[in-house]
Design a protein around this motif. Structure first.
Motif, PDB file in Angstrom:
ATOM      1  N   UNK A  26      24.259 -45.396  34.082  1.00  0.00           N
ATOM      2  CA  UNK A  26      23.729 -46.415  33.286  1.00  0.00           C
ATOM      3  C   UNK A  26      22.539 -45.708  32.150  1.00  0.00           C
ATOM      4  N   UNK A  27      21.829 -44.575  32.544  1.00  0.00           N
ATOM      5  CA  UNK A  27      20.699 -44.143  31.465  1.00  0.00           C
ATOM      6  C   UNK A  27      20.855 -42.577  31.436  1.00  0.00           C
ATOM      7  N   UNK A  28      21.761 -41.949  32.179  1.00  0.00           N
ATOM      8  CA  UNK A  28      21.763 -40.526  32.287  1.00  0.00           C
ATOM      9  C   UNK A  28      20.346 -40.006  32.464  1.00  0.00           C
ATOM     10  N   UNK A  29      19.588 -40.769  33.412  1.00  0.00           N
ATOM     11  CA  UNK A  29      18.366 -40.249  33.631  1.00  0.00           C
ATOM     12  C   UNK A  29      18.352 -40.127  35.269  1.00  0.00           C
ATOM     13  N   UNK A  30      17.040 -39.814  35.767  1.00  0.00           N
ATOM     14  CA  UNK A  30      16.754 -39.700  37.232  1.00  0.00           C
ATOM     15  C   UNK A  30      15.762 -40.726  37.317  1.00  0.00           C
ATOM     16  N   UNK A  31      15.581 -41.349  38.974  1.00  0.00           N
ATOM     17  CA  UNK A  31      14.595 -42.159  39.349  1.00  0.00           C
ATOM     18  C   UNK A  31      13.244 -41.271  39.362  1.00  0.00           C
ATOM     19  N   UNK A  32      12.192 -42.100  38.982  1.00  0.00           N
ATOM     20  CA  UNK A  32      10.879 -41.859  39.026  1.00  0.00           C
ATOM     21  C   UNK A  32      10.253 -42.589  40.587  1.00  0.00           C
ATOM     22  N   UNK A  33      10.542 -41.724  41.590  1.00  0.00           N
ATOM     23  CA  UNK A  33      10.031 -42.144  42.925  1.00  0.00           C
ATOM     24  C   UNK A  33       8.719 -42.447  43.139  1.00  0.00           C
ATOM     25  N   UNK A  34       7.844 -41.837  42.425  1.00  0.00           N
ATOM     26  CA  UNK A  34       6.465 -42.029  42.501  1.00  0.00           C
ATOM     27  C   UNK A  34       6.137 -43.541  42.069  1.00  0.00           C
ATOM     28  N   UNK A  35       6.740 -43.787  40.912  1.00  0.00           N
ATOM     29  CA  UNK A  35       6.705 -45.236  40.422  1.00  0.00           C
ATOM     30  C   UNK A  35       7.284 -46.262  41.190  1.00  0.00           C
ATOM     31  N   UNK A  36       8.420 -45.910  41.929  1.00  0.00           N
ATOM     32  CA  UNK A  36       9.396 -46.834  42.800  1.00  0.00           C
ATOM     33  C   UNK A  36       8.393 -47.037  44.081  1.00  0.00           C
ATOM     34  N   UNK A  37       7.901 -45.949  44.668  1.00  0.00           N
ATOM     35  CA  UNK A  37       7.078 -46.253  45.727  1.00  0.00           C
ATOM     36  C   UNK A  37       5.733 -47.078  45.485  1.00  0.00           C
ATOM     37  N   UNK A  38       5.006 -46.949  44.289  1.00  0.00           N
ATOM     38  CA  UNK A  38       4.010 -47.495  43.863  1.00  0.00           C
ATOM     39  C   UNK A  38       4.175 -49.088  43.996  1.00  0.00           C
ATOM     40  N   UNK A  39       5.415 -49.276  43.132  1.00  0.00           N
ATOM     41  CA  UNK A  39       5.584 -50.656  42.936  1.00  0.00           C
ATOM     42  C   UNK A  39       6.066 -51.412  44.286  1.00  0.00           C
ATOM     43  N   UNK A  40       6.920 -50.748  45.250  1.00  0.00           N
ATOM     44  CA  UNK A  40       7.326 -51.151  46.649  1.00  0.00           C
ATOM     45  C   UNK A  40       6.244 -51.579  47.458  1.00  0.00           C
ATOM     46  N   UNK A  41       5.298 -50.780  47.336  1.00  0.00           N
ATOM     47  CA  UNK A  41       4.144 -50.984  48.414  1.00  0.00           C
ATOM     48  C   UNK A  41       3.126 -52.071  47.588  1.00  0.00           C
ATOM     49  N   UNK A  42       2.827 -51.992  46.359  1.00  0.00           N
ATOM     50  CA  UNK A  42       2.075 -53.036  45.581  1.00  0.00           C
ATOM     51  C   UNK A  42       0.622 -53.333  46.324  1.00  0.00           C
ATOM     52  N   UNK A  43       0.118 -52.466  46.411  1.00  0.00           N
ATOM     53  CA  UNK A  43      -1.300 -52.583  47.116  1.00  0.00           C
ATOM     54  C   UNK A  43      -1.331 -53.024  48.611  1.00  0.00           C
ATOM     55  N   UNK A  44      -0.224 -52.875  49.226  1.00  0.00           N
ATOM     56  CA  UNK A  44      -0.247 -53.177  50.743  1.00  0.00           C
ATOM     57  C   UNK A  44      -0.455 -51.859  51.487  1.00  0.00           C
ATOM     58  N   UNK A  45      -0.130 -51.947  52.910  1.00  0.00           N
ATOM     59  CA  UNK A  45      -0.408 -50.555  53.621  1.00  0.00           C
ATOM     60  C   UNK A  45       0.999 -50.098  53.869  1.00  0.00           C
TER      61      UNK A  45
END
Length: 165
Positions: A26-45
């Motif tokens: 779709x974008x010819x780019x790679x995933x930013x796993x750091x942002x992905x993890x931060x959003x997934x956790x959302x200030x939880x533990x």
């Protein structure tokens, strides 16, 4: 459905092949796993973050696997299988599902980073067990079955600049 709150224990399971192929096509780019993890956790533990990856013998793979570990993911690596007819296969559906079921007793929320509809039955099972289930994926390539099966779906396309390198 339980709401998000700071005390929640979260497991993040990332289907790296699924995310990679969608981001590339779709974008010819790679995933930013750091942002992905931060959003997934959302200030939880964060209890566990696991990235399920396939080794296909490309030069940059090992540095990618190392980067995932640096970000905070455990990596589970499977070698790609090549069959006599030349076709290749490698997926982590069963491994991810088993880990999710095993982790269910130890977390409040499981975040599946995938668009694969094969996980919809897993989501129903986890929710039946009292676990909140979220999915993160690209809406246009995410199965409706998966979206319908989770408590919350986070569309990576809505903020793709955040989630792509």
């Amino acid at each position: 459905m339980t709401d998000i709150h700071p005390g929640q224990r979260v497991a993040v399971l990332a289907d790296s092949q699924n995310l990679y192929h969608t981001a590339q096509s779709k974008y010819t780019r790679n995933i930013d796993y750091s942002s992905l993890l931060e959003k997934a956790v959302q200030d939880r533990t964060l209890t566990r973050a696991i990235a399920y990856v396939i080794r296909a013998d490309h030069e940059e793979e090992e540095s990618f696997f190392d980067a995932l570990v640096d970000i905070g993911f455990e990596t589970k690596i499977k070698d790609i299988k090549t069959f006599a007819d030349g076709s290749k296969k490698a997926d982590w559906d069963v491994g991810m599902s088993l880990d999710a079921v095993t982790l269910a007793d130890h977390v409040d929320t499981v975040v599946l980073c995938t668009g694969d509809g094969d996980f919809s039955r897993l989501c129903s099972h986890l929710r039946h067990e009292g676990v909140r289930v979220e999915a993160m994926g690209f809406q246009t390539s995410t199965s409706e079955d998966l979206v319908d099966a989770v408590d919350e779906f986070i569309d990576l396309e809505e903020r793709h600049e955040t989630f792509l390198l």
